[in-house]
Design an enzyme around this catalytic site. Structure first.
Site, short mmCIF file in Angstrom:
data_model
loop_
_atom_site.label_atom_id
_atom_site.label_comp_id
_atom_site.label_asym_id
_atom_site.label_seq_id
_atom_site.Cartn_x
_atom_site.Cartn_y
_atom_site.Cartn_z
N ARG A 50 0.84 -1.21 0.00
CA ARG A 50 0.00 0.00 0.00
C ARG A 50 0.87 1.26 0.00
O ARG A 50 0.56 2.24 -0.66
CB ARG A 50 -0.95 0.00 1.21
CG ARG A 50 -1.96 1.11 1.16
CD ARG A 50 -3.04 0.95 2.22
NE ARG A 50 -2.53 1.13 3.57
CZ ARG A 50 -3.26 1.01 4.67
NH1 ARG A 50 -4.52 0.67 4.60
NH2 ARG A 50 -2.72 1.18 5.86
N LYS A 149 -2.67 6.84 1.04
CA LYS A 149 -2.45 7.18 2.45
C LYS A 149 -1.39 8.27 2.48
O LYS A 149 -0.20 8.01 2.69
CB LYS A 149 -2.04 5.92 3.24
CG LYS A 149 -2.32 6.04 4.72
CD LYS A 149 -2.32 4.69 5.40
CE LYS A 149 -2.26 4.80 6.91
NZ LYS A 149 -3.36 5.52 7.53
N GLU A 182 -16.22 6.45 5.32
CA GLU A 182 -15.45 5.78 6.36
C GLU A 182 -15.45 6.67 7.58
O GLU A 182 -16.19 7.65 7.64
CB GLU A 182 -14.02 5.50 5.87
CG GLU A 182 -13.26 6.75 5.43
CD GLU A 182 -11.81 6.49 5.03
OE1 GLU A 182 -11.26 5.44 5.34
OE2 GLU A 182 -11.24 7.40 4.40
N1 PMP Z 1 -9.35 4.99 7.08
C1 PMP Z 1 -8.46 5.95 7.35
C2 PMP Z 1 -8.75 7.34 6.90
C3 PMP Z 1 -7.29 5.64 8.05
O1 PMP Z 1 -6.39 6.61 8.32
C4 PMP Z 1 -7.05 4.31 8.47
C5 PMP Z 1 -5.79 3.96 9.19
N2 PMP Z 1 -5.77 4.42 10.50
C6 PMP Z 1 -8.03 3.34 8.20
C7 PMP Z 1 -9.15 3.72 7.46
C8 PMP Z 1 -7.84 1.92 8.60
O2 PMP Z 1 -6.81 1.32 7.84
P1 PMP Z 1 -5.89 0.16 8.39
O3 PMP Z 1 -6.78 -0.95 8.78
O4 PMP Z 1 -4.99 -0.17 7.27
O5 PMP Z 1 -5.15 0.72 9.58
#
Ligand code: PMP
Length: 288
Positions: A50, A149, A182
């Site tokens: 990622r 990200k 989200e």
């Molecule tokens: N959405 C956002 C905006 C995030 O920053 C994150 C990570 N903290 C997540 C979802 C969850 O992703 P992950 O399971 O890869 O930590």
């Protein structure tokens, strides 16, 4: 604490970047948040993939190969004698002038921090979170794909501030069309009539690694799972709701916008998923 910084392990006090770094000036860079559980880094390869995709999307050349990234991440854990930690990998555009131009930043900078994690208080895993929908919309994929990200988290931070103003620790963010995207730092799932449902990433969500793990868990437990459009109504009227993230893991939600979700207690499927997640993190992963 030893920090990996551009090929060296330095003391925390010496881990410094320039005020001309475009990561600081413009949020121009990418990052990952990863967990180390009992000496195993959870889904390291997926996180590194990622990171590579995020970098590719913003035309940033990572300073390390996959193998070197993996080694530097593991070595940061070893140097700090850690077996359980939260790892933060950051790649910035590097030093440039005061203009936006990334092509005037010749060398990206990379650092890795291995630190203790602050989780949500245990009572919220036991009793569930009460969350709210915030007015700030999740930035749309046409403006800045939330699948990247990037270091540009101001949209999420505005959401987080609003959540706090409403007395909540997390918040649902909708996209421009009003569909659930989200949370500010977590993905969202509901359970309705035995089916697990989550917004598709195309609605403006990060493809969370924990989200992916829950999709795998659902397959293993033979629980039906669907990625689809979701509105606030779907969450209000769900039987269960939970959030996922590397920091949060799997956390139940029992209230949204003052409406009680299901029985008002963490639901049975949420608990099943959480138990399976907790088992997986101890056995899956890359040994440091
Ligand atoms: N959405 C956002 C905006 C995030 O920053 C994150 C990570 N903290 C997540 C979802 C969850 O992703 P992950 O399971 O890869 O930590």
């Amino acid at each position: 604490m030893k920090i990996y910084l551009d090929g060296k392990f330095v003391d925390e006090a010496d881990a410094k970047v320039s005020v001309f770094d475009h990561g600081l000036l413009y949020g121009d860079g990418v990052f990952e948040g990863i967990r180390l559980y009992g000496g195993n880094i959870f889904r390291l390869e997926e996180h590194l993939e990622r990171l590579e995709y995020s970098a590719k999307a913003i035309l940033l050349t990572l300073p390390l190969t996959r193998e070197q990234l993996s080694w530097a991440t593991c070595e940061t854990c070893r140097q700090n004698g850690l077996t359980d930690a939260y790892l933060r990998l950051v790649v910035t555009r590097g030093v440039g002038d005061l203009g936006l131009s990334p092509w005037l930043c010749p060398k990206p900078s990379m650092f890795i921090i291995a630190s203790k994690i602050t989780l949500y208080p245990q009572e919220h895993y036991d009793n569930g979170l009460a969350i709210v929908t915030v007015p700030t919309r999740r930035i749309g994929p046409a403006a800045l794909p939330p699948t990247i990200k990037s270091l540009n988290y101001l949209n999420n931070i505005l959401g987080k501030i609003e959540a706090k103003q409403f007395g909540a620790l997390e918040a649902i963010m909708l996209n421009d069309q009003g569909y659930v995207a989200e949370c500010t730092a977590d993905n969202v799932f509901i359970v309705h009539k035995g089916e697990i449902i989550t917004p598709s990433a195309s609605q403006g969500a990060l493809r969370g690694i924990t989200r992916g793990t829950v999709i795998d868990i659902a397959k293993e437990l033979k629980l039906p799972l669907r990625e689809t459009d979701m509105t606030r109504y779907d969450i209000w009227c769900a039987d269960e709701c939970f959030l996922t993230g590397s920091g949060a893991e799997v956390i139940p939600v029992v209230k949204l916008d003052g409406r009680v979700i299901g029985s008002g207690k963490p639901g049975p499927i949420t608990q099943q998923v959480l138990a399976s997640f907790r088992r997986r993190v101890l056995v899956e992963g890359t040994k440091i």
